[in-house]
Design an enzyme around this catalytic site. Structure first.
Site, PDB file in Angstrom:
ATOM      1  N   ASP A   1       1.235  -1.006   0.376  1.00 29.11           N
ATOM      2  CA  ASP A   1      -0.090  -0.042   0.048  1.00 29.11           C
ATOM      3  C   ASP A   1       1.298   1.042  -0.051  1.00 29.11           C
ATOM      4  OD1 ASP A   1      -1.994   1.924   0.039  1.00 29.11           O
ATOM      5  OD2 ASP A   1      -2.924   1.210   1.761  1.00 29.11           O
TER       6      ASP A   1
HETATM    7  C1  BGC Z   1      -5.134   2.762   0.415  1.00 33.78           C
HETATM    8  C2  BGC Z   1      -5.036   1.931  -1.275  1.00 33.78           C
HETATM    9  C3  BGC Z   1      -4.914   3.511  -2.396  1.00 33.78           C
HETATM   10  C4  BGC Z   1      -3.550   3.384  -2.424  1.00 33.78           C
HETATM   11  C5  BGC Z   1      -3.160   4.624  -3.711  1.00 33.78           C
HETATM   12  C6  BGC Z   1      -3.526   4.082   0.008  1.00 33.78           C
HETATM   13  O1  BGC Z   1      -3.912   5.099   0.664  1.00 33.78           O
HETATM   14  O2  BGC Z   1      -5.509   2.055   0.949  1.00 33.78           O
HETATM   15  O3  BGC Z   1      -6.191   1.761  -1.304  1.00 33.78           O
HETATM   16  O4  BGC Z   1      -5.096   2.212  -3.900  1.00 33.78           O
HETATM   17  O5  BGC Z   1      -3.291   4.491  -1.298  1.00 33.78           O
HETATM   18  O6  BGC Z   1      -4.033   5.742  -3.826  1.00 33.78           O
END
Ligand code: BGC
Length: 719
Positions: free
Chosen positions: A227
């Site tokens: 993530d």
């Molecule tokens: C989220 C993800 C997301 C990623 C990219 C993170 O804050 O938890 O679900 O895909 O950011 O934006």
């Protein structure tokens, strides 16, 4: 050349520097991607773009179809429709020059307040797995890599970057892991790890869950991506089985926001709760190279990372050149498709089909000529979604007022009643995002009107039917403080209901909310976050052009009735540990076990038609068949659900019933069909910490019905 040979030959030609460029994100020169791998031009490996998800495509500065929230897709209980939505999102990703979609999110809805429940699917693993697999299948049918997230036990936003889910093996296996397993079985190309820790270990460092379970036991052969800023350590992550670090570079302005020299450990700055440290990047750059040099990470691991990424690029045609972005609206497999009529239709279909009719004393469907008062603080805005990385900006959207005005043949009046409910967004919480950069692009003007409760009551009295639209406001990175609707909306509903006994309430929420007035109104509908089709979908269901065929993927109950209520240790946790002491007794498993009647049970939802069930019979080892007849004089859509009650076993606490399968069927007036349901193995099995998956010998009862609390026929099955 066979796929493996092709990627193998490519890999053999890459220098270590080139390999490292394939495992760590970089800045997208076009600025549209959420995550970007630069590729290796000399070796013919093109750049690779990853984009959010899951409610549509959030390519920076671009518009795309805003699909309903994932929980609405799940509420359709229609895996074919989920597949079609996935395919549409895949085509839109392609049209916007993207290669992988950061969707679907399949975390189990454990905590009713979780700010991201709208991005998830269900409190039940079989249901989440089936809908998630449909989405994966659809996205990848359009040659875009699907990314199932967030692996695993990311069930709350409070302290999501540090909290440890303290969860026993049986519960992990029976509840939290299966939706990910279903995605792997559906061939998902990528898995995103969660920010949180599980039993003390950060998920990106979790060798047992990432390396042993996901890649080993389940045979996942795609790539595992972190993530964003969620890669904990270069050595731990590489050895655990992480393949790609995202975004790989610090967010612009993040270091300054954190008072530039983070190396000094500026004690004055703390990243807000739920926000990852956006300077924590580049671990799969020099630190990984050094760890390989020192032997802490085997060099083969880097090869394996690259092989996995190239494998997916090759699988989806990214290594043979020739993909170009489409012009708007154009349809072509290679070029994708954006904001086309069929995508608008799919978004509208999901929104209407995912609408759950909680109660109806007969006021719905509305007569074409009824005089309607459209009431609510946000009736002039579509409810596109919740806040955060899933925010999608559509080309076209319809507000509740617009939708009803264009469908109604009677008079339509409007009243706001109480102050507007403001949206909340992760982007407002980021210390380094300026106001101009906010993703939803819709700066709200909260001063544009003077709402008056009296006006709403007057409008309600003058109308045949007042329709009150209420909403919650949720976002990634924040849990809700309460399940009560924000602002004075409850007061508004009560005042309108007192003025007119035909009051209909349309709820827009990201998950369970409390509806204290539900017995005082004539009908209640749940529309989740309906996306761009908002008003059209609402009107289609209210006037009966579409049957409200959504069913609840999550139990609705007062906040105090959930198993995580009143136990800080369970939620939000104490000392950064959230103890999953309720075990497998989450959602309806809890309400059944505690013998508590929820407000609306899992699987609940009325149709405008009426269905009768005949006796179920066995139709194969894993199949049951049940005759279902639509005895109404109108067509309708029924979601037939099968639950399994296990035999009792000494010393084992099992849920009373577990969902084993479901099937949605459209039946014309008077039509009768034998509905076949496939029973999932998971409903018969339990995970024993010593002996693994176990199916106890004995007689199981298959219960078939309209919801977890409305069983119409049962059938014994021996195992
Ligand atoms: C989220 C993800 C997301 C990623 C990219 C993170 O804050 O938890 O679900 O895909 O950011 O934006």
């Amino acid at each position: 050349m066979a796929d493996d040979d092709h990627t193998g030959a490519l890999l053999a030609r890459l220098s270590r520097t080139q390999k490292l460029a394939l495992v760590r994100g970089a800045t997208d020169p076009e600025g549209t991607a959420t995550g970007y791998l630069p590729g290796v031009e000399e070796a013919g490996i093109p750049p690779f773009r990853l984009v959010d998800g899951p409610l549509g495509i959030r390519a920076e500065g671009q518009r795309a179809t805003a699909f309903p929230a994932s929980i609405a897709t799940a509420a359709t209980f229609d895996t074919d429709l989920a597949q079609r939505q996935g395919a549409a999102m895949g085509r839109e990703a392609t049209a916007l020059g993207q290669d992988a979609l950061l969707a679907p999110g399949v975390n189990i809805i454990r905590v009713p307040q979780c700010g991201r429940n709208f991005e998830y699917l269900s409190e039940d693993p079989v249901h989440a797995g089936a809908v998630g697999a449909g989405l994966v299948d659809g996205i990848q049918s359009a040659d875009v890599v699907a990314t199932v997230k967030h692996f695993v036990a990311n069930n709350q936003e409070t302290h999501r970057t540090t909290v440890s889910a303290e969860v026993d093996e049986r519960t992990l296996r029976e509840l939290y892991l299966p939706p990910f397993r279903a995605a792997v079985d559906a061939g998902v190309g990528s898995v995103m790890t969660a920010y949180n820790r599980v039993n003390g270990t950060h998920m990106s460092d979790h060798e047992r869950l990432v390396g042993d379970v996901l890649k080993g036991e389940w045979g996942f052969d795609g790539y595992v991506v972190s993530d964003w800023y969620g890669l904990e350590s270069p050595v731990g992550a590489a050895n655990a089985g992480m393949d790609v670090e995202m975004p790989g570079v610090a967010a612009p302005g993040a270091a300054e926001a954190a008072d530039s020299d983070t190396a000094d450990g500026d004690e004055g700055f703390e990243w807000p709760n739920g926000i990852p440290d956006a300077t924590h990047a580049g671990l799969f750059g020099d630190p990984l190279a050094d760890a390989i040099d020192s032997g802490e990470v085997p060099a083969e691991r880097l090869d394996d990372m690259v092989r996995r990424i190239l494998g997916q690029m090759n699988r989806f045609g990214r290594l043979d050149g020739g993909r170009t972005a489409a012009e708007d609206g154009e349809s072509d497999d290679q070029a994708g498709e954006l904001d086309s009529q069929r995508h608008r239709d799919i978004a509208a279909d999901v929104a209407a089909r995912g609408t759950v009719l909680f109660d109806n004393d007969g006021v719905l469907p509305l007569a074409d000529g009824a005089d309607v008062a459209v009431i609510g603080p946000n009736v002039d805005e579509p409810k596109l979604g919740g806040g955060g990385s899933s925010e999608t900006t559509p080309v076209h959207s319809v507000t509740p007022v617009e939708g009803i005005e264009s469908r109604a043949e009677g008079a339509v009046t409007t009243a706001f009643g109480v102050s507007q409910i403001e949206s909340v967004s992760l982007f407002d919480l980021l210390p380094f995002v300026g106001e101009d950069d906010e993703a939803d692009g819709s700066a709200e003007d909260t001063t544009r009107r003077e709402p008056s409760l009296d006006d709403a009551v007057d409008a309600a009295e003058a109308a045949d039917v007042p329709v009150v639209f209420v909403r919650d406001a949720t976002t990634e990175a924040r849990d809700r403080d309460t399940l009560a609707l924000p602002g004075r909306q409850d007061e508004l509903v009560s005042a309108v209901a007192a003025a007119n006994e035909n009051t209909v309430v349309v709820v827009r929420s990201g998950g369970p909310v409390e509806l204290p007035w539900h017995e005082d109104v004539a009908a209640v509908l749940e529309q989740w976050y309906p996306g761009q089709a908002d008003g059209d979908a609402a009107a289609a269901v209210l006037y009966g052009d579409r049957d409200p065929s959504g069913r609840l993927p999550v139990t609705f109950a007062p906040e105090t009735a959930y198993p995580t209520a009143g136990a800080e240790r369970r939620y939000p946790g104490v000392d950064d540990e959230a103890h999953y002491d309720e075990g497998v007794f989450v959602g309806y498993r809890h309400f059944d076990d505690a013998d508590v009647d929820p407000t609306y049970p899992f699987g609940h939802g009325h149709s405008y038609a009426t269905f009768e069930y005949g006796p179920a019979e066995t139709a194969g080892e894993w199949t049951v068949a049940v005759p279902v007849e639509n005895v109404a004089d109108r067509s309708g859509r029924e979601v037939v659900q099968a639950y399994v009650r296990p035999p009792s076993v000494d010393g084992v606490d099992r849920p009373q019933r577990e969902l084993a399968g479901f099937e949605a069927v459209q039946l014309a007036a008077g039509e009768r069909q034998s509905v076949k349901l496939t029973l999932d193995d998971l409903a018969f099995s339990r995970y024993d910490p010593d002996s693994g998956w176990t199916v106890d010998t004995g007689t199981y009862t298959v219960e078939i019905g309209r919801s977890s609390r409305d069983i119409r026929t049962t059938l014994p099955v021996d195992r």
